[in-house]
Design a protein around this motif. Structure first.
Motif, PDB file in Angstrom:
ATOM      1  N   ASN A 151       0.750  -1.221   0.064  1.00  0.00           N
ATOM      2  CA  ASN A 151      -0.051   0.074   0.004  1.00  0.00           C
ATOM      3  C   ASN A 151       0.713   1.295   0.123  1.00  0.00           C
ATOM      4  O   ASN A 151       0.259   2.529   0.307  1.00  0.00           O
TER       5      ASN A 151
ATOM      6  N   ARG B  12      -5.757   5.420   9.293  1.00  0.00           N
ATOM      7  CA  ARG B  12      -4.635   6.274   9.275  1.00  0.00           C
ATOM      8  C   ARG B  12      -4.505   6.891   7.880  1.00  0.00           C
ATOM      9  O   ARG B  12      -4.613   8.007   7.492  1.00  0.00           O
ATOM     10  N   LEU B  13      -4.471   5.998   6.904  1.00  0.00           N
ATOM     11  CA  LEU B  13      -4.676   6.310   5.478  1.00  0.00           C
ATOM     12  C   LEU B  13      -5.939   6.924   5.010  1.00  0.00           C
ATOM     13  O   LEU B  13      -6.161   7.976   4.220  1.00  0.00           O
TER      14      LEU B  13
ATOM     15  N   ARG C 223      -0.640   5.410   0.078  1.00  0.00           N
ATOM     16  CA  ARG C 223      -0.285   6.506   1.006  1.00  0.00           C
ATOM     17  C   ARG C 223       0.214   7.524   0.041  1.00  0.00           C
ATOM     18  O   ARG C 223      -0.312   8.824   0.532  1.00  0.00           O
TER      19      ARG C 223
ATOM     20  N   SER D 248      -1.880  11.286   0.113  1.00  0.00           N
ATOM     21  CA  SER D 248      -1.021  12.301   0.747  1.00  0.00           C
ATOM     22  C   SER D 248      -1.088  13.570  -0.088  1.00  0.00           C
ATOM     23  O   SER D 248      -0.881  14.656   0.123  1.00  0.00           O
TER      24      SER D 248
ATOM     25  N   LYS E 272       5.344  -3.213   2.270  1.00  0.00           N
ATOM     26  CA  LYS E 272       5.936  -1.755   1.891  1.00  0.00           C
ATOM     27  C   LYS E 272       7.150  -1.834   0.940  1.00  0.00           C
ATOM     28  O   LYS E 272       8.241  -1.282   1.182  1.00  0.00           O
TER      29      LYS E 272
END
Length: 164
Positions: free
Chosen positions: A49, A81-82, A53, A57, A125
């Motif tokens: 992901n 959070r995302l 992000r 952002s 990640k």
């Protein structure tokens, strides 16, 4: 005011210029905003992901992030959070062909989220994935620049912005 998918289907189903497509009913709503829509940005990735992000952002300008996660049920591609990051940056929501996590928290965030299911495990990640490519899932092909509308009754995609 969000447009209802049922009203859009009634008004545009027979209009060739709208190219209205209804997704097969396989997604579940998790976000605190049940009705959302806007211009689409697509991502195609698998169990990673980082690109989600990156996009959330950036300024979303009321858009919808459509993530083709390959339908993986082995980890989550979006969590609280995302979703909060997307809300803060002006995205209206995300469609995830994969899983999400933090479902109780997602329900409290004013951000639309529909996904296949939940999974507690975070994703890899590695930063792999493609942006602005055609993606196909739930019986529909979606491209960046399409318009997506989602609510409690489903998800529809059109080739242009629709009004009622």
């Amino acid at each position: 005011m969000a447009l209802l998918t049922t009203d859009l289907c009634d008004a545009y189903a027979d209009e060739p210029g709208a190219q209205l497509r209804a997704m097969n009913p396989m997604l579940i709503g998790y976000g605190g905003r049940a009705r959302f829509g806007g211009p689409v940005t697509t991502l195609k990735l698998f169990e990673d992901n980082v690109r989600v992000r990156e996009l959330l952002s950036a300024p979303g300008d009321g858009g919808v992030l459509v993530v083709d996660g390959g339908g993986s049920m082995r980890c989550a591609l979006l969590g609280d959070r995302l979703a909060e990051l997307g809300r803060e940056n002006g995205w209206s929501g995300a469609i995830i062909y994969g899983c999400v996590r933090d479902s109780a928290e997602l329900a409290q965030i004013d951000f639309g989220v529909q996904a296949l299911n939940t999974h507690p495990l975070k994703s890899q990640k590695k930063g792999l994935g493609e942006r602005d490519v055609s993606v196909t899932f739930a019986g529909v092909t979606i491209q960046s620049g399409d318009w997506l509308y989602a609510d409690e009754d489903g998800v529809v995609v059109a080739s242009r912005e629709l009004t009622l």
